[in-house]
Design an enzyme around this catalytic site. Structure first.
Site, PDB file in Angstrom:
ATOM      1  N   GLY A  27       0.761  -1.242   0.000  1.00 56.48           N
ATOM      2  CA  GLY A  27       0.000   0.000   0.000  1.00 56.48           C
ATOM      3  C   GLY A  27       0.794   1.295   0.000  1.00 56.48           C
ATOM      4  O   GLY A  27       0.357   2.297  -0.541  1.00 56.48           O
ATOM      5  N   GLU A  82       3.814   4.154   6.359  1.00 58.60           N
ATOM      6  CA  GLU A  82       2.598   3.345   6.204  1.00 58.60           C
ATOM      7  C   GLU A  82       1.581   4.087   5.352  1.00 58.60           C
ATOM      8  O   GLU A  82       1.518   5.321   5.398  1.00 58.60           O
ATOM      9  CB  GLU A  82       1.978   3.113   7.591  1.00 58.60           C
ATOM     10  CG  GLU A  82       2.291   1.780   8.221  1.00 58.60           C
ATOM     11  CD  GLU A  82       1.429   0.660   7.689  1.00 58.60           C
ATOM     12  OE1 GLU A  82       0.931   0.747   6.552  1.00 58.60           O
ATOM     13  OE2 GLU A  82       1.268  -0.333   8.419  1.00 58.60           O
ATOM     14  N   ASP A  83       0.768   3.341   4.619  1.00 53.41           N
ATOM     15  CA  ASP A  83      -0.300   3.967   3.848  1.00 53.41           C
ATOM     16  C   ASP A  83      -1.394   4.502   4.768  1.00 53.41           C
ATOM     17  O   ASP A  83      -1.778   5.660   4.696  1.00 53.41           O
ATOM     18  CB  ASP A  83      -0.891   2.978   2.818  1.00 53.41           C
ATOM     19  CG  ASP A  83      -1.267   1.626   3.420  1.00 53.41           C
ATOM     20  OD1 ASP A  83      -1.088   1.416   4.639  1.00 53.41           O
ATOM     21  OD2 ASP A  83      -1.744   0.761   2.661  1.00 53.41           O
ATOM     22  N   ASP A  86      -5.327   2.149  10.728  1.00 55.75           N
ATOM     23  CA  ASP A  86      -6.754   1.921  10.941  1.00 55.75           C
ATOM     24  C   ASP A  86      -6.951   1.485  12.398  1.00 55.75           C
ATOM     25  O   ASP A  86      -6.999   2.328  13.291  1.00 55.75           O
ATOM     26  CB  ASP A  86      -7.181   0.861   9.916  1.00 55.75           C
ATOM     27  CG  ASP A  86      -8.664   0.610   9.865  1.00 55.75           C
ATOM     28  OD1 ASP A  86      -9.421   1.464  10.332  1.00 55.75           O
ATOM     29  OD2 ASP A  86      -9.076  -0.435   9.356  1.00 55.75           O
ATOM     30  N   GLY A  88      -4.678   0.024  14.066  1.00 57.25           N
ATOM     31  CA  GLY A  88      -3.368   0.191  14.706  1.00 57.25           C
ATOM     32  C   GLY A  88      -2.696  -1.140  15.020  1.00 57.25           C
ATOM     33  O   GLY A  88      -1.547  -1.178  15.455  1.00 57.25           O
ATOM     34  N   THR A  90      -1.667  -3.660  13.017  1.00 52.31           N
ATOM     35  CA  THR A  90      -0.521  -3.976  12.156  1.00 52.31           C
ATOM     36  C   THR A  90       0.695  -3.158  12.569  1.00 52.31           C
ATOM     37  O   THR A  90       1.795  -3.685  12.732  1.00 52.31           O
ATOM     38  CB  THR A  90      -0.851  -3.655  10.674  1.00 52.31           C
ATOM     39  OG1 THR A  90      -2.088  -4.277  10.343  1.00 52.31           O
ATOM     40  CG2 THR A  90       0.245  -4.135   9.747  1.00 52.31           C
ATOM     41  N   LEU A  91       0.480  -1.880  12.752  1.00 52.40           N
ATOM     42  CA  LEU A  91       1.577  -0.985  13.102  1.00 52.40           C
ATOM     43  C   LEU A  91       2.163  -1.340  14.463  1.00 52.40           C
ATOM     44  O   LEU A  91       3.389  -1.363  14.636  1.00 52.40           O
ATOM     45  CB  LEU A  91       1.054   0.457  13.099  1.00 52.40           C
ATOM     46  CG  LEU A  91       2.078   1.539  13.338  1.00 52.40           C
ATOM     47  CD1 LEU A  91       3.196   1.451  12.314  1.00 52.40           C
ATOM     48  CD2 LEU A  91       1.408   2.908  13.258  1.00 52.40           C
ATOM     49  N   LYS A 114      -7.065   6.862  10.498  1.00 57.34           N
ATOM     50  CA  LYS A 114      -8.487   6.716  10.840  1.00 57.34           C
ATOM     51  C   LYS A 114      -8.606   6.500  12.347  1.00 57.34           C
ATOM     52  O   LYS A 114      -8.794   5.376  12.811  1.00 57.34           O
ATOM     53  CB  LYS A 114      -9.038   5.446  10.165  1.00 57.34           C
ATOM     54  CG  LYS A 114      -9.526   5.595   8.763  1.00 57.34           C
ATOM     55  CD  LYS A 114     -10.365   4.362   8.411  1.00 57.34           C
ATOM     56  CE  LYS A 114      -9.890   3.703   7.168  1.00 57.34           C
ATOM     57  NZ  LYS A 114     -10.627   2.469   6.847  1.00 57.34           N
ATOM     58  N   PHE A 135     -13.881   3.320   3.773  1.00 63.86           N
ATOM     59  CA  PHE A 135     -12.883   2.489   3.108  1.00 63.86           C
ATOM     60  C   PHE A 135     -12.396   3.218   1.865  1.00 63.86           C
ATOM     61  O   PHE A 135     -13.181   3.560   0.989  1.00 63.86           O
ATOM     62  CB  PHE A 135     -13.467   1.124   2.732  1.00 63.86           C
ATOM     63  CG  PHE A 135     -12.405   0.157   2.295  1.00 63.86           C
ATOM     64  CD1 PHE A 135     -11.654  -0.542   3.234  1.00 63.86           C
ATOM     65  CD2 PHE A 135     -12.127  -0.026   0.944  1.00 63.86           C
ATOM     66  CE1 PHE A 135     -10.647  -1.416   2.836  1.00 63.86           C
ATOM     67  CE2 PHE A 135     -11.120  -0.902   0.538  1.00 63.86           C
ATOM     68  CZ  PHE A 135     -10.384  -1.600   1.487  1.00 63.86           C
ATOM     69  N   ASP A 142      -5.564  -0.473  -2.201  1.00 63.96           N
ATOM     70  CA  ASP A 142      -6.329  -1.381  -3.068  1.00 63.96           C
ATOM     71  C   ASP A 142      -7.618  -1.871  -2.426  1.00 63.96           C
ATOM     72  O   ASP A 142      -7.870  -1.681  -1.237  1.00 63.96           O
ATOM     73  CB  ASP A 142      -5.483  -2.608  -3.400  1.00 63.96           C
ATOM     74  CG  ASP A 142      -5.423  -3.594  -2.232  1.00 63.96           C
ATOM     75  OD1 ASP A 142      -5.245  -3.128  -1.075  1.00 63.96           O
ATOM     76  OD2 ASP A 142      -5.573  -4.795  -2.449  1.00 63.96           O
ATOM     77  N   ARG A 148      -5.069   0.498  -7.182  1.00 60.62           N
ATOM     78  CA  ARG A 148      -3.829   1.079  -6.646  1.00 60.62           C
ATOM     79  C   ARG A 148      -3.301   2.216  -7.519  1.00 60.62           C
ATOM     80  O   ARG A 148      -2.607   3.100  -7.051  1.00 60.62           O
ATOM     81  CB  ARG A 148      -2.726   0.009  -6.537  1.00 60.62           C
ATOM     82  CG  ARG A 148      -2.968  -1.036  -5.468  1.00 60.62           C
ATOM     83  CD  ARG A 148      -1.685  -1.823  -5.225  1.00 60.62           C
ATOM     84  NE  ARG A 148      -1.927  -3.086  -4.530  1.00 60.62           N
ATOM     85  CZ  ARG A 148      -2.048  -3.224  -3.219  1.00 60.62           C
ATOM     86  NH1 ARG A 148      -1.965  -2.179  -2.437  1.00 60.62           N
ATOM     87  NH2 ARG A 148      -2.257  -4.405  -2.680  1.00 60.62           N
TER      88      ARG A 148
HETATM   89  P1  5GP Z   1      -4.724  -1.788  10.820  1.00 61.19           P
HETATM   90  O1  5GP Z   1      -3.870  -2.910  11.287  1.00 61.19           O
HETATM   91  O2  5GP Z   1      -4.283  -0.437  11.313  1.00 61.19           O
HETATM   92  O3  5GP Z   1      -6.182  -2.031  11.122  1.00 61.19           O
HETATM   93  O4  5GP Z   1      -4.713  -1.805   9.256  1.00 61.19           O
HETATM   94  C1  5GP Z   1      -3.649  -1.425   8.513  1.00 61.19           C
HETATM   95  C2  5GP Z   1      -3.769  -1.919   7.094  1.00 61.19           C
HETATM   96  O5  5GP Z   1      -5.112  -2.219   6.695  1.00 61.19           O
HETATM   97  C3  5GP Z   1      -3.341  -0.810   6.178  1.00 61.19           C
HETATM   98  O6  5GP Z   1      -1.938  -0.798   6.023  1.00 61.19           O
HETATM   99  C4  5GP Z   1      -4.096  -1.139   4.917  1.00 61.19           C
HETATM  100  O7  5GP Z   1      -3.362  -2.073   4.154  1.00 61.19           O
HETATM  101  C5  5GP Z   1      -5.368  -1.765   5.393  1.00 61.19           C
HETATM  102  N1  5GP Z   1      -6.457  -0.772   5.429  1.00 61.19           N
HETATM  103  C6  5GP Z   1      -7.022  -0.180   6.509  1.00 61.19           C
HETATM  104  N2  5GP Z   1      -7.975   0.684   6.150  1.00 61.19           N
HETATM  105  C7  5GP Z   1      -8.014   0.678   4.794  1.00 61.19           C
HETATM  106  C8  5GP Z   1      -8.796   1.396   3.817  1.00 61.19           C
HETATM  107  O8  5GP Z   1      -9.659   2.248   4.090  1.00 61.19           O
HETATM  108  N3  5GP Z   1      -8.543   1.096   2.506  1.00 61.19           N
HETATM  109  C9  5GP Z   1      -7.607   0.184   2.122  1.00 61.19           C
HETATM  110  N4  5GP Z   1      -7.457  -0.016   0.809  1.00 61.19           N
HETATM  111  N5  5GP Z   1      -6.851  -0.505   3.023  1.00 61.19           N
HETATM  112  C10 5GP Z   1      -7.049  -0.253   4.339  1.00 61.19           C
END
Ligand code: 5GP
Length: 164
Positions: A27, A82-83, A86, A88, A90-91, A114, A135, A142, A148
């Site tokens: 991403g 990071e893209d 959301d 948090g 993954t981070l 977010k 989203f 993607d 993308r």
């Molecule tokens: P987290 O672990 O913070 O919930 O999610 C992180 C990953 O979820 C992001 O790096 C991304 O790949 C994916 N993600 C979260 N929200 C969105 C969104 O609104 N659109 C897309 N395309 N990917 C998202």
């Protein structure tokens, strides 16, 4: 991009070693490509690729590392790019994995944030935009590997997701 790049340039200007900018694939590839061009410092660019383990990711955030860093980061300044942040999860996981390698510093730069969806508190040092709980696709982001390449960020509605 310019504002973020200038901020990063100011903050790391006095460091004696190269800043390691780590893009999280896939991403962040567009964001990182644009961002690095505004960082007026010697930098090293590296990538990590991660994939979710499916359902467990939603609760634990543990991700599978598909591609690890090429660089040794011990004792170095690392900026994770990071893209979108959301929940948090993954981070949070990536920070614990990279933090265990004892970098000199470890900071986070995200294009989109977010905060409404956050399940785990994570530090975000540089943030492009805060967005509501929608989203989004485009500019590297993607939905099932599509969109993308869009030259803008769009909200994807449920009814659009399956369409060509
Ligand atoms: P987290 O672990 O913070 O919930 O999610 C992180 C990953 O979820 C992001 O790096 C991304 O790949 C994916 N993600 C979260 N929200 C969105 C969104 O609104 N659109 C897309 N395309 N990917 C998202």
């Amino acid at each position: 991009m310019r504002e973020l790049g200038q901020q990063i340039t100011r903050d790391y200007r006095d460091r004696d070693a190269h800043l390691v900018m780590v893009g999280v694939l896939k991403g962040a590839f567009v964001f990182l490509a644009d961002l690095v061009r505004w960082v007026e410092l010697p930098v090293v660019v590296d990538f990590m690729a991660v994939a979710s383990y499916g359902a467990s990711t939603r609760t634990s955030g543990v991700v599978r590392i598909l591609k690890d860093l090429d660089e040794e980061i011990t004792g170095r300044d690392v900026l994770l790019v990071e893209d979108i942040v959301d929940t948090g999860l993954t981070l949070d996981y990536l920070l614990s994995v990279l933090g265990a390698r004892r970098p000199r510093s470890l900071k986070v730069c995200c294009l989109l944030d977010k905060p409404a969806r956050r399940l785990r508190p994570v530090p975000v040092h540089y943030r492009g935009f805060e967005i509501p709980d929608v989203f989004v696709v485009g500019y590297g982001l993607d939905c099932g590997e599509r969109y993308r390449n869009l030259n803008y960020i769009a909200v994807l509605h449920q009814e659009d997701a399956g369409r060509d």
